[in-house]
Design a protein around this motif. Structure first.
Motif, PDB file in Angstrom:
ATOM      1  N   UNK A   1     -35.849 -23.054  44.511  1.00 26.14           N
ATOM      2  CA  UNK A   1     -36.834 -22.175  43.897  1.00 26.14           C
ATOM      3  C   UNK A   1     -36.373 -20.722  43.976  1.00 26.14           C
ATOM      4  N   UNK A  42     -39.511 -21.644  39.048  1.00 28.54           N
ATOM      5  CA  UNK A  42     -40.603 -20.871  39.634  1.00 28.54           C
ATOM      6  C   UNK A  42     -41.764 -21.716  40.147  1.00 28.54           C
ATOM      7  N   UNK A  43     -41.948 -22.917  39.608  1.00 33.46           N
ATOM      8  CA  UNK A  43     -43.096 -23.730  40.039  1.00 33.46           C
ATOM      9  C   UNK A  43     -42.752 -25.214  40.030  1.00 33.46           C
ATOM     10  N   UNK A  44     -43.467 -25.954  40.871  1.00 29.49           N
ATOM     11  CA  UNK A  44     -43.341 -27.402  40.859  1.00 29.49           C
ATOM     12  C   UNK A  44     -44.727 -27.994  40.659  1.00 29.49           C
ATOM     13  N   UNK A  45     -44.839 -29.026  39.823  1.00 28.79           N
ATOM     14  CA  UNK A  45     -46.142 -29.660  39.613  1.00 28.79           C
ATOM     15  C   UNK A  45     -46.553 -30.445  40.860  1.00 28.79           C
ATOM     16  N   UNK A  97     -41.189 -29.255  36.350  1.00 31.95           N
ATOM     17  CA  UNK A  97     -41.095 -27.952  36.996  1.00 31.95           C
ATOM     18  C   UNK A  97     -41.146 -26.859  35.945  1.00 31.95           C
ATOM     19  N   UNK A  98     -41.532 -25.664  36.382  1.00 30.06           N
ATOM     20  CA  UNK A  98     -41.544 -24.533  35.457  1.00 30.06           C
ATOM     21  C   UNK A  98     -40.363 -23.630  35.765  1.00 30.06           C
ATOM     22  N   UNK A 132     -51.194 -24.605  41.177  1.00 29.12           N
ATOM     23  CA  UNK A 132     -50.364 -25.793  40.981  1.00 29.12           C
ATOM     24  C   UNK A 132     -49.883 -26.364  42.304  1.00 29.12           C
ATOM     25  N   UNK A 167     -49.786 -28.711  33.021  1.00 30.52           N
ATOM     26  CA  UNK A 167     -48.635 -28.728  33.924  1.00 30.52           C
ATOM     27  C   UNK A 167     -48.910 -29.619  35.133  1.00 30.52           C
ATOM     28  N   UNK A 223     -45.954 -21.756  29.950  1.00 29.80           N
ATOM     29  CA  UNK A 223     -47.029 -21.319  30.837  1.00 29.80           C
ATOM     30  C   UNK A 223     -47.185 -19.816  30.626  1.00 29.80           C
TER      31      UNK A 223
END
Lengths: 76, 610
Positions: free
Chosen positions: A9, A42-45, A51-52, B215, B312, B431
């Motif tokens: 990340x 940047x993100x994980x569900x 992921x984002x 999230x 998401x 997003x």
């Protein structure tokens, strides 16, 4: 060298190669994801599997299945 | 008349700018793909008419999805005199990629950097003059929300259509076709790094923090459920009294109305007052208050940018059911209105997944149905009138919605193994950045765009049907009205699934709009030829109890409310979207079968334990 779905990340990586099918490759190209672009996870569900990533200042969610076809290396 | 095209990435405020220019009320929201169809409008400026086209947002013109095809065709054919490309000031680099692509096919471009106020707030500085020089194109800074920069845009459009540029932009014309895509990304990167200066990363970090919480593994899903719960609870608590007030007010007008129309023959007079007027006032008093509370709350979530986070969070589950995470967006739209949800399914790229989303959309209780559910839940599960029990009531409603979501997953899974074989395809979901909202315009907008339009639609559908129902109940053969015959005929089937003939008949007659199911049901039970007045829940409950309703009946009724055939409007939309009679027919029976099976299961359990 590693794959996009396995990266840490918040570290910036550089795209080396995209081995997805043509259609998907083009879709990546649409959002500015091509060989040489910089990318950051940047993100994980909460349920995993997606992921984002930050690409060109915008956050996009991509499933791990597709991310695993993108080769990256850490950008120094 | 000049033609102007509005293009841009999804979710940069194209529709908002379109609405301001044309004084129109297109629906907007903070997520990618809100506009799925071309919109067209017109404005007048300095003795000239400008016809303006709002095309669906796109990241690129290398086509794949239907919306991108529409966008490209439009610009490539060069039908418009000028193309206005709207950019997002917060992530200019992404927008620039599209600007460059459009510049490579048409020289007549104006670049609008929208959300300039948001950028200012985030301490992002954009050098518009430098940008204009680098792109060799006019650039305007704009904040659609504050109507800043709109006059300048109109001026620039006028100037541009009068003095058309013919030469291709030098910036891109030299690039060879095969390396163009990569090269354009490089150029956008270069330009962005030259004109954008981020002075403070605080806002960005704050947003990341919010995203992390929304999230998160532990907090993500509970927060989603909690928000859903709060919205329903506020709707339930807030709409009770206005409903009673409205109905008593509207029904008081009935007598004077009869007097007023006394010059008409008795039958017509009664048809108009007891048929049409009464049905309409029922719909208004039952539907209007919940909508007035629900829609603004929902619009807040939508405008802030919460919905893509839901998608998401839930995508992995959708993926396991071989469907697309974007389906959760169309499901959210379905909570407002299923017809809108079905049309919204266009944001899903692959045909198979789109079809899955269309077929299961009516599982989500729309705004015509949850007032009905709220009424039944309050009658049978609410013991006293305290706040605690309204919380309980909202939780039960959330439970039923969870059941609807669960069934959506299950049916997705079953269909992907049988009729719609295939695995889940690739998709990208943006997003977006969170956006500040202005509460008062938002409420006004949600009332005018959504509440009134939905209400008007259901009234318009209900009027012809109220006439039919009136005739059905007032024409009798051998002492029994047509409704009575139908009721007796349907009774065995109804009893089998824990309901009765009257309930089934009410749903069938309620086909045009689900909100009239309850009044029709009461009409049948009371064996009256006109609708009863809505006074309060206790008197309603007594009517139901005297017709052998039990807890079991109410549960089966709630299930059947969730899962029966889609309303007429939704069916028309399904027909339009799938372009197939077979799928439309299938979409009619699919929820019905699910509903019957679930009711049978509930019946079976009650049978076991009694």
């Amino acid at each position: 060298m590693t794959y996009l779905d396995k990266i840490d990340m918040n570290k910036t990586y550089k795209v080396l190669n995209i081995s997805s099918k043509d259609l998907i490759k083009r879709r990546f190209m649409d959002i500015g994801l091509v060989r040489g672009s910089k990318i950051k996870k940047v993100l994980e569900s909460p349920f995993k599997g997606i992921c984002a990533y930050n690409i060109m200042g915008t956050n996009f969610a991509i499933r791990n299945k597709e991310a695993s076809k993108i080769e990256v290396e850490e950008d120094v | 008349m000049y033609k102007v095209t509005l293009a841009g990435n999804p979710n940069v405020g194209k529709s908002t700018i379109f609405n301001i220019l044309t004084n129109d009320h297109q629906h907007t929201g903070n997520w990618a793909g809100k506009t799925v169809d071309n919109a067209c409008g017109k404005y007048y400026y300095n003795n000239n008419y400008y016809k303006i086209y709002d095309i669906p947002g796109t990241y690129s013109l290398i086509t794949m999805s239907p919306e991108e095809k529409i966008a490209k065709e439009f610009i490539v054919k060069n039908e418009s005199d000028v193309t206005v490309v709207i950019c997002n000031a917060i992530n200019l680099e992404m927008s620039l990629n599209l600007v460059l692509q459009i510049l490579s096919i048409t020289p007549n471009v104006i670049v609008v950097v929208n959300l300039i106020d948001e950028a200012r707030r985030r301490k992002i500085k954009i050098d518009l003059e430098k940008l204009s020089n680098l792109l060799m194109t006019p650039v305007i800074g704009c904040s659609a929300l504050n109507k800043e920069g709109i006059e300048e845009l109109k001026e620039k459009i006028e100037y541009q259509v009068m003095n058309k540029v013919v030469n291709k932009n030098k910036l891109i014309s030299d690039i060879k076709e095969d390396t163009r895509a990569n090269k354009l990304i490089e150029i956008s990167n270069y330009i962005a790094s030259n004109v954008v200066e981020i002075k403070d990363y605080k806002h960005l970090q704050k947003e990341r923090k919010i995203d992390k919480i929304l999230t998160n593994k532990i907090t993500g899903i509970p927060i989603m459920l909690l928000l859903l719960f709060i919205i329903f609870w506020l709707t339930i608590v807030g709409s009770n009294y206005p409903s009673e007030f409205l109905s008593s007010f509207l029904f008081k007008l009935e007598e004077p109305l009869t007097q007023l129309l006394s010059f008409l023959p008795d039958f017509i007079n009664s048809l108009l007052v007891h048929g049409v007027y009464k049905t309409t006032s029922w719909i208004i008093s039952v539907m209007l208050p919940p909508m007035l509370i629900f829609f603004p709350l929902f619009t807040i979530l939508e405008d802030i940018g919460f919905l893509p986070r839901i998608a998401f969070n839930l995508d992995p589950v959708f993926s396991k059911c071989s469907s697309c995470g974007k389906q959760s967006l169309t499901m959210c739209m379905g909570i407002g209105c299923n017809a809108v949800g079905v049309t919204g399914c266009r944001i899903i790229e692959t045909k198979r997944e789109r079809l899955l989303a269309i077929l299961t959309n009516c599982f989500m209780p729309c705004n015509g149905r949850y007032p009905l559910m709220i009424a039944i839940i309050s009658m049978f599960f609410l013991k006293s009138n305290s706040n605690l029990s309204s919380l309980f009531c909202a939780s039960i409603l959330v439970l039923f919605i969870l059941l609807a979501i669960l069934m959506t997953f299950l049916v997705n899974k079953i269909l992907s193994k049988t009729l719609l074989k295939g695995s889940s395809q690739f998709f990208i979901l943006e997003l977006p950045n969170y956006r500040r909202i202005k509460i008062i315009p938002l409420i006004v907008r949600s009332i005018f765009e959504r509440t009134l339009s939905v209400l008007l639609k259901s009234i318009l559908i209900a009027i012809p049907f109220s006439i039919i129902i009136y005739i059905f109940t007032n024409i009798s053969i051998n002492g029994l009205s047509i409704v009575e015959y139908l009721r007796l005929y349907l009774d065995p089937l109804g009893k089998l699934i824990g309901l009765d003939g009257a309930i089934l008949l009410a749903f069938i007659l309620g086909q045009p709009a689900n909100e009239i199911v309850l009044p029709i049901l009461l009409m049948i039970y009371l064996n009256t030829s006109v609708l009863t007045n809505y006074d309060n829940l206790i008197s309603l409950k007594n009517i139901l109890l005297s017709n052998c309703w039990s807890i079991k009946t109410s549960i089966c009724f709630l299930i059947f409310t969730l899962f029966h055939f889609p309303c007429s409007t939704t069916l028309l939309c399904i027909k339009k979207e799938t372009n197939s009679n077979a799928w439309t027919l299938f979409s009619y029976f699919l929820p019905l079968i699910v509903g019957i099976i679930l009711c049978l299961i509930v019946n079976f359990f009650f049978y076991l334990f009694s």
